[in-house]
Each structure stands twice: as structure tokens, then as C-alpha cells.
Write an enzyme that holds these catalytic residues in place. Sequence first.
Site, PDB file in Angstrom:
ATOM      1  N   GLU A 178      16.590   8.868  50.168  1.00 13.13           N
ATOM      2  CA  GLU A 178      17.005   8.281  48.996  1.00 13.13           C
ATOM      3  C   GLU A 178      16.184   8.342  47.805  1.00 13.13           C
ATOM      4  OE1 GLU A 178      19.926   7.282  48.632  1.00 13.13           O
ATOM      5  OE2 GLU A 178      20.700   6.860  50.587  1.00 13.13           O
ATOM      6  N   ASP A 181      26.361  15.130  55.917  1.00 13.97           N
ATOM      7  CA  ASP A 181      27.125  15.915  54.752  1.00 13.97           C
ATOM      8  C   ASP A 181      26.180  16.553  53.815  1.00 13.97           C
ATOM      9  OD1 ASP A 181      25.497  13.670  54.066  1.00 13.97           O
ATOM     10  OD2 ASP A 181      27.210  12.037  53.389  1.00 13.97           O
ATOM     11  N   GLU A 226      36.670   2.849  52.602  1.00 11.49           N
ATOM     12  CA  GLU A 226      35.429   3.436  53.099  1.00 11.49           C
ATOM     13  C   GLU A 226      35.578   4.423  54.184  1.00 11.49           C
ATOM     14  OE1 GLU A 226      30.881   3.727  53.676  1.00 11.49           O
ATOM     15  OE2 GLU A 226      32.537   3.535  52.061  1.00 11.49           O
ATOM     16  N   GLU A 284      32.858  10.252  46.134  1.00 12.68           N
ATOM     17  CA  GLU A 284      33.140  11.532  46.659  1.00 12.68           C
ATOM     18  C   GLU A 284      34.517  12.113  46.226  1.00 12.68           C
ATOM     19  OE1 GLU A 284      29.636  10.340  48.482  1.00 12.68           O
ATOM     20  OE2 GLU A 284      31.581   9.404  48.310  1.00 12.68           O
ATOM     21  N   THR A 317      23.321  16.105  45.208  1.00 13.20           N
ATOM     22  CA  THR A 317      24.212  15.141  46.143  1.00 13.20           C
ATOM     23  C   THR A 317      24.276  13.835  45.130  1.00 13.20           C
ATOM     24  OG1 THR A 317      24.921  14.378  48.123  1.00 13.20           O
ATOM     25  CG2 THR A 317      22.511  13.910  47.519  1.00 13.20           C
TER      26      THR A 317
END
Length: 538
Positions: A116, A246, A359, A401, A487
Amino acid sequence: MMRLSCTLLLLGLSSPSWAGVTVQQAGLVVPAAYASRRDDAQKIFVTSYNAYKEFTFGHDDLSPVSEGFSDGRNGWGASIVDAMPTMFIMGLEDIFEEAVNFSSTIDFSKSQTLFETTIRYIGGLLSSYELSGEKYPVLVAKAKEVADKMAFGWVGSNEMPYGFMDFSTNTPTIDTSNIAKAGTLSLEWFTLSKYTGNTTYADLTAKSVKHIANLASPLPGLAAQGIDPTSGNAVGSYVTWGGGSDSYFEYLIKYARLTNTDDPIYLDTWKARSLRGTAVDSSIKTLLRNSTVGNHLYFADFDGSSIRHVGSHLACFHAGNWLLGGKLLGNQTIINIALELNEGCWNTYASTATGIGPEAFAFISSDGNYTGGNRISASQLQFYNQHRFYITSSAYIMRPEVLESNFHAWRVTGDTKYLDRAAGAIDSFNKFLPTTIAFTALNDVDSINGGFIDDMESFWFAEVLKYLYLTFDDPVHISLDNYVFNTECQPFKAPSALDSYNGKLVPAEPFTVQSGSLPEISPNPFLPMPLKKIINPE
């Protein structure tokens, strides 16, 4: 810090080759009828950021319902740094300058996670440095400062970093990690090497990706989700395009494009000529399914022995990633599959009471509806028969996304239905997400009175509103032919593209599913952390 051997491959090389290849449709123009929608996205950003400034400036996230804050991203002002590139792209010069000044004073004395910290802080700092014409060298200095602390996550000759660090002692926390944490650092650390001239940063992250790519995998090209950073060995055999895996897959093709590297492992693992098999081939042959109602394509998960018919908002980045890779490789089959996957993901928005996607969700295919969790309920079956999927987690925590892939679909095809969808998302956000001071997450997307989740994550600024703004912006401004997005939707300048691979995808083979009862499988240990406290409506 030891300097490792690494060549910064910033110029066109012999392999891969994609010269003259363009991702965006040539001559693409946003029709005048949609021009105001860019301003609508900017207005949401300004409203959200003004509330953040008033109530919690310097903290990570605003809690819009309680008018408080949370500091789950190290307490360094994640929303400020994450939002900086969006500010610059939107032309918000005053708050961008303020954000630069704030960033220059961050005390990187503690941290919790490499992943992160990389995508939000290093990504935000370096993208802002590039976008602003390299005007603020302090942004590189601060990115280097935090990366120097994070580099202690690689212990000795270990090729895998630990996922968590105690910055006060430069000590990694021994834990089980996953391939997304370890394999989603390469774009940012390569860019840091580019501007510092120190190849150590690129080398550290590149060796981690190569290590994962060379591990024995449950499916060819598709690494297991879990990994032990101490031994470097895979943990379990769970395969997914969703959370925990991912962005490792996402960065394979993006790193090849950003660097124009002549090392084939990145492209070969994603989709090229690999004897080990590729992520794309295995996904088509083993994971690709279609719903029994509506015939929607989706990627299932694989737990090592069984297919799990699950999907998630997080996983819906895959359509955009496949559109990018399909265009770079000149492979229409990949592009066609990506567009169909995008339809399935968008359907999760189109089918709810709020027009916003949940979600997590699941499907039924010809080989069953096993998800590894609870059996489908009567109400879920009814929803499925009407909408071609059913909801397993109803929250919207402001994820990007689906809109990310919708943006890519517009830029690749020029079909205005994707503009209509983005406009619909803006309308839904304006109708269902506002609190007294800003926008917030939803508890239940299929209820107009489902209550709020008291949090506004930094990726609301960095990703959701940037993707919406860019969908309606001049496509030449931040072109997919000139930039590679990390990302967190932070754009990095890419060198000129090379010649195209003439790869030809082998069509997916028919698959059969054994009859009989499926074994009980333990829950996936790498699912996202529990959502924050739900605020019920009065």
C-alpha cells in the site's frame, strides 16, 4: 545499500517488439454532448477534497458520516498524496501546490505495509513529479526516503520482500504474504531508479516478480495466491484474478510496456511464447466460464481441486488489463474476451437498485455454483435468474475497477455506450453517496436506504474520479499510448512503443466438469480485511 546489476531499458530493444502499435482508437474524440460530464467528475472531486481538507487534513481518510478520520495507511496523509496526480490532471493548481508542500514534510518514521505504501505514496509522488514537468525534485527525494526504509523488507539474499515493516526499527514482520503484495512494486520502483540513477530499487522488485513467475504453479502461468516471504515458497494452491493476486498479473504486461525490457519473462508469463504456459492461456482454458442465464463470461477461481464460481469488484480490472495486452500484442481474441468480461462486470452495476456494483458476487455455470462458502439461497437464486449473477457482499467501498475497465473499453473501441455508462455512474454517485459533507461508501448497493459505511478511501480520489474524468477528457491528454497506469491509476510516462508481437491465441478448449459432490474447502485466507463500521440510516 548494495547496488545490484540492472540495466534501465528505456529505449526500444529487439524484444518485445510493438513499434507503431496503438492502444487507443485513432482519432478518438469525446462527442460534445458528453463534454459537461468531465466537469461533473471534477465537481465530485472538489466537493470530496474540500471536506477532507476541512475535517481531517493530514490524516489518511475522511469519515464523512461522523466527520472524523481514520489512519489505516500509515497516517501520512494518504488522501493528499494519492490525490495529487488527479489534482494536476484536473488543473487544480492551488491544491496541487498545497499537496506538494505537505508531501515535502511527511515524516516516514513508521509504516505497516510495503504494497500500500508503494502504490499510494511512491506512486503518487513520482507520478506527480512527472506530470508537473519534473518541477518538484522534493517529490523524488521523498519517494526515495520511504523506499530506502522499505528496502529493509528484503532480508539478506531473500528474493521476496516481507509484506509488513516496522519503520521505527527497520524490521520486517514475519508473516504469510501474497503475490499481489510482493509482485506489485515494479512499476514504481523502476521509475524511482529512473530518476535517482540507482538501479537497486528496480533490481529488488524485479527479482521478486521473476521469483514468483518461476515458481511451480497450480495452473501454467497462474501462480498460487499465497507466498511465504521467508522461504520464497508458494503457500497453498489458490488461483484468482481477484484480491491477493490481481495486480501481480496486472503488472506483468504493464512492466513490459513501461520498460520495453528485452527480458522475456514478464511478457511470456502474461501471454507470449512460453513453454511453461501463460496466465492468459490458462485463464481461458481453465477459469473462463459463462453464466447459465444470460451467457455472461467470467473468470472463476481455482482452489487447487475445484472451480469456485465467484467474482468481485476488485477482479473486474481484468477486462481493462486484457484490452491493454490484447492491443499491444495485436491479438483480437484477447480483446474480444476482454470486452465480454467487461459486459459481465458492468452488469453488476446495471442490475442494482442504486446503479452501483457490489463488493463480491457469484455465478452459476454448466458445471455448478460451488463458491467454497454458503449455498445459494432462494432469494439469491431469484436474483440470479433475473440478473445473471447474485450478490454475496452487498457493500460498495468506493472501488474503481469496473470504471477502470469501462474507461479502457471506451479508449480502445470508441463506442459511446461506455460514455453512457460512466455518466450513469456519476449520476448514481451523486444520488446515493452524498452525506452532509462529502461522499461515502454504501452498505447495500441493492437498497436505496441501505445505510452508509463511514469511510472515503484515498482511491476515491486517485482512481474512481480520475478514471471518470479521463473517460470524458480529451483522449490525447493522458493517452494510453503515452502512459502506463499503476494499479492506483497513477500514470507513468512510457517510452515509444516497439513492433507488435504477432502472437496468435489458441482458442479455448471445451471443458468438462466431473459429476458428484464437491469436497469441503477451507475459506480463502487472503480475502480483503473486514469492512469498517456500518452506519445505519436514521
